[in-house]
Design a protein around this motif. Sequence first.
Motif, PDB file in Angstrom:
ATOM      1  N   ARG A  21      12.694  18.264  52.936  1.00 21.60           N
ATOM      2  CA  ARG A  21      12.296  18.832  54.218  1.00 21.60           C
ATOM      3  C   ARG A  21      12.480  17.852  55.371  1.00 21.60           C
ATOM      4  N   LEU A  22      12.427  16.560  55.081  1.00 24.12           N
ATOM      5  CA  LEU A  22      12.566  15.553  56.114  1.00 24.12           C
ATOM      6  C   LEU A  22      13.574  14.511  55.650  1.00 24.12           C
ATOM      7  N   LEU A  23      14.547  14.222  56.486  1.00 27.95           N
ATOM      8  CA  LEU A  23      15.538  13.200  56.162  1.00 27.95           C
ATOM      9  C   LEU A  23      15.744  12.333  57.388  1.00 27.95           C
ATOM     10  N   ASP A  36      26.543  18.642  51.059  1.00 31.62           N
ATOM     11  CA  ASP A  36      25.470  19.618  50.922  1.00 31.62           C
ATOM     12  C   ASP A  36      24.149  18.978  51.338  1.00 31.62           C
ATOM     13  N   LEU A  37      23.324  19.736  52.038  1.00 29.89           N
ATOM     14  CA  LEU A  37      21.963  19.332  52.383  1.00 29.89           C
ATOM     15  C   LEU A  37      21.041  20.502  52.093  1.00 29.89           C
ATOM     16  N   SER A  38      19.783  20.219  51.844  1.00 26.31           N
ATOM     17  CA  SER A  38      18.803  21.247  51.520  1.00 26.31           C
ATOM     18  C   SER A  38      18.665  22.272  52.642  1.00 26.31           C
ATOM     19  N   ASN A  39      18.610  23.534  52.276  1.00 29.30           N
ATOM     20  CA  ASN A  39      18.387  24.599  53.255  1.00 29.30           C
ATOM     21  C   ASN A  39      16.931  24.654  53.705  1.00 29.30           C
ATOM     22  N   MET A  40      16.068  23.843  53.084  1.00 33.80           N
ATOM     23  CA  MET A  40      14.661  23.764  53.487  1.00 33.80           C
ATOM     24  C   MET A  40      14.440  22.645  54.508  1.00 33.80           C
ATOM     25  N   LEU A  41      15.510  21.950  54.876  1.00 26.89           N
ATOM     26  CA  LEU A  41      15.418  20.824  55.794  1.00 26.89           C
ATOM     27  C   LEU A  41      14.856  21.265  57.141  1.00 26.89           C
ATOM     28  N   ARG A  42      13.807  20.566  57.595  1.00 24.25           N
ATOM     29  CA  ARG A  42      13.166  20.889  58.877  1.00 24.25           C
ATOM     30  C   ARG A  42      13.371  19.810  59.916  1.00 24.25           C
ATOM     31  N   PHE A  43      13.542  18.579  59.471  1.00 28.37           N
ATOM     32  CA  PHE A  43      13.708  17.451  60.390  1.00 28.37           C
ATOM     33  C   PHE A  43      14.866  16.600  59.888  1.00 28.37           C
ATOM     34  N   LEU A  44      15.856  16.388  60.731  1.00 21.22           N
ATOM     35  CA  LEU A  44      16.999  15.555  60.365  1.00 21.22           C
ATOM     36  C   LEU A  44      17.239  14.544  61.465  1.00 21.22           C
TER      37      LEU A  44
END
Length: 81
Positions: A21-23, A36-44
Amino acid sequence: MPGITEAQWNMEVFSKMSKLRLLKINNVQLSEGPEDLSNMLRFLEWHFYPSKSLPACLQVDELVELHMPNSSIEQLWHGHK
């Protein structure tokens, strides 16, 4: 502030982080970006992001904040989102 470090990471690791969720990546310069990155990612936040666009399969429905200072981004993604 420490200098930028060049690194070699296995980009396949990001595809296995399905609940990420945070990267936040700072002070590291990579030669390529993830496919590929998570579709749940909220903060990049990724300083010096190496690719010209974000992964094509990334769904941005959950993304709230995007910080890409000093990146190679020319456009966020190919096609429509």
